[in-house]
Design a protein around this motif. Structure first.
Motif, PDB file in Angstrom:
ATOM      1  N   PHE A  40      -0.312   0.329  -4.041  1.00  0.00           N
ATOM      2  CA  PHE A  40      -1.938  -0.021  -4.558  1.00  0.00           C
ATOM      3  C   PHE A  40      -2.387  -0.213  -3.581  1.00  0.00           C
ATOM      4  CE2 PHE A  40       1.243  -2.948  -6.660  1.00  0.00           C
ATOM      5  CZ  PHE A  40       0.786  -2.630  -7.984  1.00  0.00           C
ATOM      6  N   ARG A  41      -3.966   1.259  -3.847  1.00  0.00           N
ATOM      7  CA  ARG A  41      -4.672   0.930  -2.859  1.00  0.00           C
ATOM      8  C   ARG A  41      -6.164   0.662  -3.318  1.00  0.00           C
ATOM      9  NH1 ARG A  41      -2.327   5.822   0.956  1.00  0.00           N
ATOM     10  NH2 ARG A  41      -0.645   4.950   0.632  1.00  0.00           N
ATOM     11  N   ARG A  42      -6.722  -0.262  -2.269  1.00  0.00           N
ATOM     12  CA  ARG A  42      -8.575  -0.398  -2.689  1.00  0.00           C
ATOM     13  C   ARG A  42      -9.468   0.908  -2.799  1.00  0.00           C
ATOM     14  NH1 ARG A  42     -12.468  -3.649  -0.700  1.00  0.00           N
ATOM     15  NH2 ARG A  42     -12.020  -2.539   1.481  1.00  0.00           N
TER      16      ARG A  42
ATOM     17  N   PRO B 121       2.205   5.664  11.835  1.00  0.00           N
ATOM     18  CA  PRO B 121       2.630   4.374  13.064  1.00  0.00           C
ATOM     19  C   PRO B 121       4.273   4.502  12.723  1.00  0.00           C
ATOM     20  CG  PRO B 121       0.857   4.107  11.883  1.00  0.00           C
ATOM     21  CD  PRO B 121       1.010   5.325  10.964  1.00  0.00           C
ATOM     22  N   PHE B 122       4.635   4.799  11.735  1.00  0.00           N
ATOM     23  CA  PHE B 122       5.976   4.548  11.544  1.00  0.00           C
ATOM     24  C   PHE B 122       6.924   5.322  11.963  1.00  0.00           C
ATOM     25  CE2 PHE B 122       5.087   5.742   7.542  1.00  0.00           C
ATOM     26  CZ  PHE B 122       4.054   5.069   7.231  1.00  0.00           C
ATOM     27  N   THR B 123       6.720   6.865  12.063  1.00  0.00           N
ATOM     28  CA  THR B 123       7.852   7.878  12.229  1.00  0.00           C
ATOM     29  C   THR B 123       6.891   8.611  13.392  1.00  0.00           C
ATOM     30  OG1 THR B 123       5.955   9.296  10.546  1.00  0.00           O
ATOM     31  CG2 THR B 123       8.287   8.572   9.888  1.00  0.00           C
TER      32      THR B 123
ATOM     33  N   ALA C 183      12.324   9.958   7.159  1.00  0.00           N
ATOM     34  CA  ALA C 183      11.712   9.104   6.348  1.00  0.00           C
ATOM     35  C   ALA C 183      10.660   9.829   5.686  1.00  0.00           C
ATOM     36  CB  ALA C 183      11.109   7.986   6.925  1.00  0.00           C
ATOM     37  N   PHE C 184      10.542   9.708   4.212  1.00  0.00           N
ATOM     38  CA  PHE C 184       9.589  10.921   4.005  1.00  0.00           C
ATOM     39  C   PHE C 184       8.634   9.440   2.882  1.00  0.00           C
ATOM     40  CE2 PHE C 184      13.329  11.719   1.738  1.00  0.00           C
ATOM     41  CZ  PHE C 184      13.329  11.458   0.375  1.00  0.00           C
ATOM     42  N   GLY C 185       7.708   9.871   2.527  1.00  0.00           N
ATOM     43  CA  GLY C 185       6.898   9.499   0.938  1.00  0.00           C
ATOM     44  C   GLY C 185       6.034  10.108   0.151  1.00  0.00           C
ATOM     45  N   LEU C 186       6.569  10.316  -1.321  1.00  0.00           N
ATOM     46  CA  LEU C 186       6.113  11.332  -2.094  1.00  0.00           C
ATOM     47  C   LEU C 186       5.131  10.722  -2.916  1.00  0.00           C
ATOM     48  CD1 LEU C 186       7.741  11.953  -4.941  1.00  0.00           C
ATOM     49  CD2 LEU C 186       9.426  13.501  -2.853  1.00  0.00           C
TER      50      LEU C 186
ATOM     51  N   GLY D 144       4.047  13.130   2.758  1.00  0.00           N
ATOM     52  CA  GLY D 144       3.673  12.907   4.025  1.00  0.00           C
ATOM     53  C   GLY D 144       5.953  12.911   4.210  1.00  0.00           C
ATOM     54  N   ALA D 145       6.233  12.626   6.071  1.00  0.00           N
ATOM     55  CA  ALA D 145       7.543  12.335   6.412  1.00  0.00           C
ATOM     56  C   ALA D 145       7.678  12.861   7.988  1.00  0.00           C
ATOM     57  CB  ALA D 145       8.087  13.563   6.024  1.00  0.00           C
ATOM     58  N   GLY D 146       8.740  12.340   8.545  1.00  0.00           N
ATOM     59  CA  GLY D 146       9.202  12.328  10.105  1.00  0.00           C
ATOM     60  C   GLY D 146      10.066  11.364  10.252  1.00  0.00           C
TER      61      GLY D 146
ATOM     62  N   HIS E  78       2.114   5.543  -7.694  1.00  0.00           N
ATOM     63  CA  HIS E  78       3.345   5.529  -7.902  1.00  0.00           C
ATOM     64  C   HIS E  78       4.488   6.497  -6.232  1.00  0.00           C
ATOM     65  CE1 HIS E  78       3.156   3.926 -11.495  1.00  0.00           C
ATOM     66  NE2 HIS E  78       3.822   3.561 -11.099  1.00  0.00           N
ATOM     67  N   GLN E  79       4.908   6.207  -5.491  1.00  0.00           N
ATOM     68  CA  GLN E  79       5.539   6.362  -4.916  1.00  0.00           C
ATOM     69  C   GLN E  79       6.657   7.145  -4.785  1.00  0.00           C
ATOM     70  OE1 GLN E  79       4.054   4.968  -0.878  1.00  0.00           O
ATOM     71  NE2 GLN E  79       2.392   6.431  -0.408  1.00  0.00           N
ATOM     72  N   ILE E  80       7.644   7.652  -4.114  1.00  0.00           N
ATOM     73  CA  ILE E  80       9.298   8.264  -3.938  1.00  0.00           C
ATOM     74  C   ILE E  80       9.313   7.725  -2.149  1.00  0.00           C
ATOM     75  CG2 ILE E  80      11.467   8.448  -3.937  1.00  0.00           C
ATOM     76  CD1 ILE E  80      10.602   9.161  -6.610  1.00  0.00           C
ATOM     77  N   GLU E  81      10.266   6.886  -1.710  1.00  0.00           N
ATOM     78  CA  GLU E  81      10.369   6.464  -0.111  1.00  0.00           C
ATOM     79  C   GLU E  81      11.309   7.045   0.083  1.00  0.00           C
ATOM     80  OE1 GLU E  81       7.641   5.099   1.320  1.00  0.00           O
ATOM     81  OE2 GLU E  81       8.998   5.195   3.074  1.00  0.00           O
ATOM     82  N   GLY E  82      11.792   7.985   0.670  1.00  0.00           N
ATOM     83  CA  GLY E  82      13.138   8.191   1.495  1.00  0.00           C
ATOM     84  C   GLY E  82      13.569   7.643   2.758  1.00  0.00           C
TER      85      GLY E  82
ATOM     86  N   THR F  69       1.238  -1.707   0.206  1.00  0.00           N
ATOM     87  CA  THR F  69      -0.167  -0.096   0.137  1.00  0.00           C
ATOM     88  C   THR F  69       0.839   1.527   0.381  1.00  0.00           C
ATOM     89  OG1 THR F  69       0.133   0.039   1.968  1.00  0.00           O
ATOM     90  CG2 THR F  69      -1.833  -1.249   1.306  1.00  0.00           C
ATOM     91  N   HIS F  70       1.931   1.112  -0.089  1.00  0.00           N
ATOM     92  CA  HIS F  70       3.045   1.781   0.355  1.00  0.00           C
ATOM     93  C   HIS F  70       4.839   1.730  -0.114  1.00  0.00           C
ATOM     94  CE1 HIS F  70       3.139   1.655   4.784  1.00  0.00           C
ATOM     95  NE2 HIS F  70       3.410   1.118   4.035  1.00  0.00           N
ATOM     96  N   THR F  71       5.595   2.481  -0.164  1.00  0.00           N
ATOM     97  CA  THR F  71       7.422   2.110  -0.433  1.00  0.00           C
ATOM     98  C   THR F  71       7.392   1.811   0.925  1.00  0.00           C
ATOM     99  OG1 THR F  71       7.087   4.553  -1.060  1.00  0.00           O
ATOM    100  CG2 THR F  71       7.117   3.150  -2.497  1.00  0.00           C
ATOM    101  N   SER F  72       6.725   2.236   1.867  1.00  0.00           N
ATOM    102  CA  SER F  72       7.670   1.850   3.071  1.00  0.00           C
ATOM    103  C   SER F  72       8.356   0.601   4.024  1.00  0.00           C
ATOM    104  CB  SER F  72       7.046   2.454   4.506  1.00  0.00           C
ATOM    105  OG  SER F  72       6.018   3.799   4.038  1.00  0.00           O
ATOM    106  N   PRO F  73       7.323  -0.229   2.870  1.00  0.00           N
ATOM    107  CA  PRO F  73       8.143  -1.184   3.653  1.00  0.00           C
ATOM    108  C   PRO F  73       9.993  -2.083   2.846  1.00  0.00           C
ATOM    109  CG  PRO F  73       6.718  -1.922   1.753  1.00  0.00           C
ATOM    110  CD  PRO F  73       6.494  -0.349   2.617  1.00  0.00           C
TER     111      PRO F  73
END
Ligand code: PHE
Length: 349
Positions: free
Chosen positions: A203-205, A259-261, A315-318, A292-294, A217-221, A174-178
């Motif tokens: 992917f999200r429902r 929850p992860f930041t 971390a951030f996700g755009l 989003g970031a943290g 599409h995301q980019i995780e940092g 559901t996000h690139t965070s994994p």
């Protein structure tokens, strides 16, 4: 000179002249002429009918002349036939020849998809700062997508990301965070801090409409090391936003929750359309929410076996579509996925 001889001579001359002058258009006309001269009911046969009136002693002489005339005419017809055939081949070759000096037909040259352009642009910026680019899995385990992101099975925040499950344990991420957890697991901190980005599809429902898509599409940092602070996060974000949206953009961090930041922030950029005064793009607020970031939650670090007393990180996700839509004023997210080359051709760059 007998009339037969005169006739023979005339036939010879006329026929040869005809062959020479007539520029016979094709083999059929040539054939017709040959039949009319040398055929069973042709002119030569007609002349030979006069032989019965020729005297006994003249016959061999005239007979010789007849044969001579026939030979000459036969040869002339053969020559003409060969000539015509040659001409026909030449004409065919000329009509089928390739003119190598003609300018070529233009080949339509495509261009990279806008999302590829955006992610490569961002990758280049981060590569220049010594980040590594990591690939994740689109089909992911619940364990990495949620649990390792500090979202245990019954955590209410799972509802924020409506999920496609394949089995109870396997899902479409559901996000690139994994990728954070997987990269942290692998990283050897004795070799220095971890600095990575990970672009990819998530992917999200969701019901697809102009601003929602079941895939995007995301980019995780992720940066983890000794002494990494919120100031590093802000500086990094400022730098990337200046590169993407212009040097005079400002950024604003608002408190948020992931929850992860901890702490978590929502990052806004000053509106690049109105410069902050308020317009339709920024919904009259002067600010546009961009990512989003943290600071990485200590529990996320600990789950990877990283000492959270010693190491910290951000971390951030755009969202790639969001950046592209804002930058180019794209009104409908579905344009990215419909494969219409007219959409893509607008971004030849
Ligand atoms: N994974 C979050 C989302 O998809 C974005 C995010 C990434 C937030 C990293 C904070 C840190 O909504």
């Amino acid at each position: 000179m007998s009339t037969i001889e005169e006739k023979l001579t005339k036939l010879r001359e006329d026929t040869l002249k005809q062959l020479k002058d007539l520029r016979l258009e094709n083999q059929k006309e040539l054939q017709d002429l040959k039949v009319s001269v040398l055929g069973k009911k042709g002119s030569l046969t007609e002349i030979l009918k006069g032989m019965k009136d020729v005297s006994q002693e003249m016959r061999p002489i005239i007979g010789k002349h007849v044969n001579e005339a026939r030979d000459i005419l036969n040869a002339a017809f053969e020559e003409s036939a060969a000539y015509l055939e040659e001409e026909a081949i030449k004409a065919q070759l000329a009509s089928e020849s390739i003119d190598v000096t003609l300018p070529g037909r233009p080949v339509a040259i495509g261009n990279r998809h806008l999302l590829t352009q955006i992610s490569q642009e961002i990758e280049d910026i981060f590569l220049g700062m010594g980040f590594q680019i990591v690939d994740g899995f689109e089909v992911e385990r619940d364990y990495y997508n949620f649990e390792r992101m500090n979202l245990p099975k019954d955590h209410p925040a799972r509802d924020m990301q409506d999920t496609f499950y394949i089995t109870e344990e396997i899902l479409l991420r559901t996000h690139t965070s994994p990728v954070q957890a997987r990269t942290l697991d692998e990283h050897d901190f004795s070799k220095g801090p971890l600095k990575m980005i990970s672009p990819g599809r998530v992917f999200r429902r969701d019901t697809d409409d102009a601003t929602h898509s079941h895939q995007f599409h995301q980019i995780e940092g992720l940066v983890v090391g000794e002494g990494i602070s919120m100031a590093d996060l802000k500086g990094t974000l400022e730098m990337i936003i200046h590169k993407m949206f212009g040097e005079d953009r400002k950024i604003r961090l608002r408190p948020s929750y992931f929850p992860f930041t901890e702490p978590s922030v929502e990052v806004d950029v000053s509106c690049f359309k109105c410069g902050g005064e308020g317009c339709s793009v920024c919904k009259k607020t002067g600010w546009i929410e961009i990512l989003g970031a943290g600071m990485v939650h200590p529990r996320v670090l600990e789950m990877s076996g990283v000492d959270s007393e010693r190491y910290s990180g951000f971390a951030f996700g755009l969202g790639q579509e969001r950046i592209a839509m804002l930058r180019y004023g794209i009104m409908d997210i579905r344009g990215f996925y419909q494969g219409d080359s007219r959409f893509n051709a607008q971004f030849k760059g």
